[in-house]
Design an enzyme around this catalytic site. Structure first.
Site, PDB file in Angstrom:
ATOM      1  N   ASN A 278       0.521  -1.615  -0.281  1.00 31.27           N
ATOM      2  CA  ASN A 278      -0.279  -0.077  -0.349  1.00 31.27           C
ATOM      3  C   ASN A 278       1.323   1.005   0.193  1.00 31.27           C
ATOM      4  OD1 ASN A 278      -2.199  -1.480   0.313  1.00 31.27           O
ATOM      5  ND2 ASN A 278      -2.965  -1.562   2.046  1.00 31.27           N
TER       6      ASN A 278
ATOM      7  N   THR B 149       2.072   1.812  -3.705  1.00 33.36           N
ATOM      8  CA  THR B 149       0.555   2.267  -4.146  1.00 33.36           C
ATOM      9  C   THR B 149       0.404   3.571  -4.021  1.00 33.36           C
ATOM     10  OG1 THR B 149      -0.597   0.274  -4.435  1.00 33.36           O
ATOM     11  CG2 THR B 149      -1.626   1.265  -4.918  1.00 33.36           C
TER      12      THR B 149
ATOM     13  N   ASP C 259       3.176   0.671 -10.361  1.00 31.72           N
ATOM     14  CA  ASP C 259       2.512  -0.710 -10.567  1.00 31.72           C
ATOM     15  C   ASP C 259       2.612  -1.319 -10.010  1.00 31.72           C
ATOM     16  OD1 ASP C 259      -0.802  -0.060 -10.328  1.00 31.72           O
ATOM     17  OD2 ASP C 259      -0.503  -0.065 -12.411  1.00 31.72           O
TER      18      ASP C 259
ATOM     19  N   ASP D 163       4.047  -3.044  -6.713  1.00 30.17           N
ATOM     20  CA  ASP D 163       3.170  -2.995  -5.665  1.00 30.17           C
ATOM     21  C   ASP D 163       2.826  -4.877  -5.805  1.00 30.17           C
ATOM     22  OD1 ASP D 163       1.508  -3.079  -7.545  1.00 30.17           O
ATOM     23  OD2 ASP D 163       0.168  -1.371  -6.320  1.00 30.17           O
ATOM     24  N   GLY D 164       2.403  -4.872  -6.511  1.00 31.29           N
ATOM     25  CA  GLY D 164       1.324  -6.466  -6.398  1.00 31.29           C
ATOM     26  C   GLY D 164       3.245  -7.643  -6.132  1.00 31.29           C
TER      27      GLY D 164
ATOM     28  N   ARG E  98       2.834  -9.992  -3.600  1.00 25.35           N
ATOM     29  CA  ARG E  98       3.122 -11.705  -3.493  1.00 25.35           C
ATOM     30  C   ARG E  98       4.135 -11.997  -2.643  1.00 25.35           C
ATOM     31  NH1 ARG E  98       1.554  -9.841  -8.391  1.00 25.35           N
ATOM     32  NH2 ARG E  98       3.630  -9.973  -9.249  1.00 25.35           N
TER      33      ARG E  98
ATOM     34  N   ASP F 284      -5.359  -0.722  -4.729  1.00 21.38           N
ATOM     35  CA  ASP F 284      -4.522  -0.220  -6.185  1.00 21.38           C
ATOM     36  C   ASP F 284      -5.869   0.176  -7.150  1.00 21.38           C
ATOM     37  OD1 ASP F 284      -2.604  -0.707  -8.021  1.00 21.38           O
ATOM     38  OD2 ASP F 284      -3.819  -1.749  -8.428  1.00 21.38           O
TER      39      ASP F 284
ATOM     40  N   ASP G 272      -4.952   3.723  -8.891  1.00 23.31           N
ATOM     41  CA  ASP G 272      -5.580   3.962 -10.224  1.00 23.31           C
ATOM     42  C   ASP G 272      -6.251   4.749 -11.161  1.00 23.31           C
ATOM     43  OD1 ASP G 272      -3.497   1.789 -10.368  1.00 23.31           O
ATOM     44  OD2 ASP G 272      -4.673   0.493 -11.153  1.00 23.31           O
TER      45      ASP G 272
END
Length: 217
Positions: A29, A32, A66, A69-70, A74, A87, A91
């Site tokens: 976060n 993001t 972007d 962050d994913g 993970r 997220d 966006d």
């Protein structure tokens, strides 16, 4: 399209960087929100004041947040529905700032450029609807196609068009936003039709698939 085919190379590198971020205590976060803030600032300051090439470069670099962050979510096992909400909202804000700043630039620098203004308004509206249509379909349990133009496609086309315009290549901004505007409209139609097909397949109804309370009178 780019979201499906353009991330393979990034996905090979991102986990290594993500591991460093996780060890440093940086959360998805945080990444993001920093990325969103940087994108909004770059759009307003650079695009809004006519620095199109510089804005395209800086915002392009901001999109790396972007992707990270994913990967951090993970790597740290911290993915959550709340993170997905943050997220998605970030966006939408970033996309609105980019197109809104370009619209501001055109209105103040080229007020007679009605083509660019109209296409930017269409792109600004329908790029948000593209994302909303997917979210709403998912909430209703409907399967929808990715469609012609997802977020990565829109960003690349707008940034390339703005960057080339900033380098002095005429009509590139108009071309870029026109492609995004038309592509976004097509994508919304694809997703609505895909959602309808999914609904009819899972819950067939009489009279063209409408529930009884929605029949024409």
């Amino acid at each position: 399209m780019l979201s499906e085919h353009g991330r393979s190379g990034v996905n090979k590198v991102a986990p290594r960087i993500a591991g460093v971020f996780v060890k440093a205590g940086i959360t998805p976060n945080m990444i993001t929100l920093v990325g969103m803030a940087a994108t909004v600032a770059a759009a307003l300051v650079l695009f809004g004041n006519g620095y199109l090439f510089a804005g395209a470069i800086v915002i392009g670099l901001c999109t790396l947040f972007d992707l990270l962050d994913g990967a951090v979510a993970r790597a740290g096992g911290t993915g959550s529905p709340y993170g997905a909400l943050v997220d998605a909202v970030s966006d939408r804000i970033a996309d609105g700032a980019i197109l809104g700043a370009l619209l501001w630039y055109v209105i103040h620098r080229e007020p007679d450029n009605s083509m660019a203004i109209v296409m930017l308004l269409i792109a600004l509206t329908f790029s948000q609807v593209v994302s909303y249509s997917k979210a709403r379909a998912d909430a209703g349990g409907l399967a929808t196609p990715g469609g012609l133009m997802e977020r990565a496609d829109r960003l690349v086309i707008v940034l390339v068009g703005a960057g080339l315009e900033g380098l002095g290549v005429p009509w590139m901004l108009e071309l870029g936003v026109s492609i995004v505007a038309i592509g976004s409209v097509i994508t919304v139609v694809q997703r609505v039709l895909g959602g309808r097909a999914s609904y009819l397949k899972s819950e067939p109804q009489a009279d063209g698939g409408r529930p009884p309370h929605e029949k024409e009178q």
